[in-house]
Scaffold this motif. Structure first.
Motif, PDB file in Angstrom:
ATOM      1  N   ASN A 147       0.836  -1.366   0.026  1.00 47.19           N
ATOM      2  CA  ASN A 147       0.005  -0.039   0.025  1.00 47.19           C
ATOM      3  C   ASN A 147       0.828   1.278  -0.083  1.00 47.19           C
ATOM      4  O   ASN A 147       1.894   1.352   0.837  1.00 47.19           O
ATOM      5  N   GLY A 148       0.418   2.220  -0.840  1.00 45.34           N
ATOM      6  CA  GLY A 148       1.012   3.474  -0.695  1.00 45.34           C
ATOM      7  C   GLY A 148       0.832   4.446   0.364  1.00 45.34           C
ATOM      8  O   GLY A 148      -0.215   4.215   0.984  1.00 45.34           O
ATOM      9  N   ARG A 149       1.888   5.452   0.872  1.00 47.69           N
ATOM     10  CA  ARG A 149       1.338   6.340   1.951  1.00 47.69           C
ATOM     11  C   ARG A 149       0.410   7.017   1.708  1.00 47.69           C
ATOM     12  O   ARG A 149      -0.251   7.468   2.620  1.00 47.69           O
ATOM     13  N   GLY A 150       0.294   7.616   0.585  1.00 49.66           N
ATOM     14  CA  GLY A 150      -0.568   8.724   0.229  1.00 49.66           C
ATOM     15  C   GLY A 150       0.164   9.970  -0.123  1.00 49.66           C
ATOM     16  O   GLY A 150       1.152  10.226   0.184  1.00 49.66           O
ATOM     17  N   PRO A 151      -0.636  10.885  -0.769  1.00 46.60           N
ATOM     18  CA  PRO A 151       0.130  12.092  -1.023  1.00 46.60           C
ATOM     19  C   PRO A 151       0.152  13.266  -0.122  1.00 46.60           C
ATOM     20  O   PRO A 151      -0.343  13.240   1.183  1.00 46.60           O
ATOM     21  N   GLU A 152       1.044  14.149  -0.147  1.00 45.30           N
ATOM     22  CA  GLU A 152       1.202  15.164   0.573  1.00 45.30           C
ATOM     23  C   GLU A 152      -0.089  16.162   0.549  1.00 45.30           C
ATOM     24  O   GLU A 152      -0.239  16.609  -0.561  1.00 45.30           O
ATOM     25  N   ILE A 153      -0.727  16.573   1.514  1.00 45.32           N
ATOM     26  CA  ILE A 153      -1.881  17.561   1.628  1.00 45.32           C
ATOM     27  C   ILE A 153      -1.688  18.638   2.471  1.00 45.32           C
ATOM     28  O   ILE A 153      -1.611  18.471   3.711  1.00 45.32           O
ATOM     29  N   PRO A 154      -1.399  19.866   1.693  1.00 48.25           N
ATOM     30  CA  PRO A 154      -1.075  21.085   2.547  1.00 48.25           C
ATOM     31  C   PRO A 154      -2.197  21.364   3.069  1.00 48.25           C
ATOM     32  O   PRO A 154      -3.292  21.056   2.835  1.00 48.25           O
ATOM     33  N   PRO A 155      -1.945  22.412   4.205  1.00 47.02           N
ATOM     34  CA  PRO A 155      -3.365  23.022   5.008  1.00 47.02           C
ATOM     35  C   PRO A 155      -4.463  23.561   4.134  1.00 47.02           C
ATOM     36  O   PRO A 155      -5.586  23.412   4.644  1.00 47.02           O
ATOM     37  N   TYR A 156      -3.980  24.189   3.292  1.00 47.53           N
ATOM     38  CA  TYR A 156      -5.015  24.858   2.254  1.00 47.53           C
ATOM     39  C   TYR A 156      -5.971  23.849   1.502  1.00 47.53           C
ATOM     40  O   TYR A 156      -7.048  24.302   1.344  1.00 47.53           O
ATOM     41  N   GLU A 157      -5.289  22.796   1.054  1.00 44.29           N
ATOM     42  CA  GLU A 157      -6.192  21.875   0.387  1.00 44.29           C
ATOM     43  C   GLU A 157      -7.042  21.191   1.601  1.00 44.29           C
ATOM     44  O   GLU A 157      -8.110  20.648   1.154  1.00 44.29           O
TER      45      GLU A 157
END
Length: 305
Positions: free
Chosen positions: A102-112
């Motif tokens: 399983n992939g870890r998942g993307p970086e999601i910055p606070p504004y997103e």
């Protein structure tokens, strides 16, 4: 409307290899790609059962485009929050037994992340919100709590299917339903569950901590429903289990759909068991034609007050 939230969706890339030889070239016999993620699974089954649903969450990149396209092609309403990062790919390698990467998942910055929170401001008291699955590691530890605070302020009911501290932290907000399996219940309280009496004791604790209802799934032993009025054991007919992936999500879909229709928790439990069992007996998520005939074959017994 029943909204599902999948914070860390994926493409589930299923690869079939007759014999896996590590360190050597292997040729696949078959490959398939599906939109993955627990909330997405719930929306797929809700749509199959003809309940109104909208899938929310984060999607990005060509992998996110694939998921959105597949769901839209099936007629499932979506309102995903676009992100710059790429939605992950999970590999399911089938060769005798199944190996998952399983992939870890993307970086999601606070504004997103805030964009998704703002979407919940449009939820109303006539709606239900279902939060399912893991959280990308870039999100704050209290993100589940932030989503639920927005949901509760709107007057909507919510169901949460997660584990550990994420689950424990939101119980005071009175979720309509929580659904740990037996192992997850043991992990939540840091105990070993030796028998059904132990399951009953700690299942009751979920209600004491704030849940309105709880279902503890126990694989071949069926499931226990905990309510303020009593504790009930539900059992589906015994058949060959082909697929454990998505069975719990299907149970939540059946429960939430029927509850929004009838507000009858026992009928919701029955539909949940039928949907979860139908998926376990199928190669993929169950179809309506598999689910509805099972409803009358579900045995529900009250076992305690």
């Amino acid at each position: 409307m029943i909204y599902t939230i999948t914070l860390n969706p994926s493409i589930d890339y299923v690869v079939q290899v007759d014999q896996l030889n590590l360190g050597e070239l292997n040729k696949m016999e078959n490959e398939m790609m599906f939109p993955g993620g627990k909330g997405i699974n719930v929306s797929r089954v809700l749509h199959e059962l003809a309940y109104d649903t909208t899938a929310l969450g984060f999607l990005g990149g060509v992998t996110g485009d694939f998921i959105a396209g597949e769901l839209n092609n099936k007629g499932i309403r979506t309102a995903f929050t676009p992100i710059k990062g790429d939605t992950r790919i999970n590999i399911k390698l089938k060769s005798g037994s199944e190996t998952e990467i399983n992939g870890r998942g993307p970086e999601i910055p606070p504004y997103e992340a805030d964009d998704l929170l703002h979407q919940l401001e449009h939820v109303t008291g006539q709606d239900m919100v279902i939060l399912s699955g893991s959280t990308p590691p870039s999100l704050t530890d209290d993100f589940h709590q932030q989503m639920i605070e927005r949901t509760v302020e709107s007057g909507a009911q919510f169901i949460i299917d997660t584990t550990g501290d994420s689950l424990k932290s939101v119980l005071p907000y009175r979720p309509l339903l929580v659904k740990p399996n037996k192992d997850e219940l043991a992990e939540l309280f840091g105990v070993t569950l030796s028998d059904q009496d132990d399951v009953i004791y700690y299942g009751k604790q979920l209600l004491d901590l704030g849940a309105q209802h709880a279902i503890v799934s126990m694989a071949g032993e069926g499931a226990l429903l905990f309510t303020e009025e009593g504790i009930y054991q539900g059992q589906a007919p015994r058949r060959q289990v082909k697929n454990s992936v998505g069975a719990g999500d299907s149970m939540i879909a059946g429960f939430s759909g029927k509850f929004t229709e009838t507000a009858d928790v026992m009928e919701a439990f029955r539909m949940g068991l039928a949907a979860g069992s139908a998926t376990a007996f199928a190669d993929d998520l169950a179809k309506a034609g598999d689910i509805f005939p099972l409803q009358d074959k579900i045995d529900i017994t009250r076992i305690a007050k």
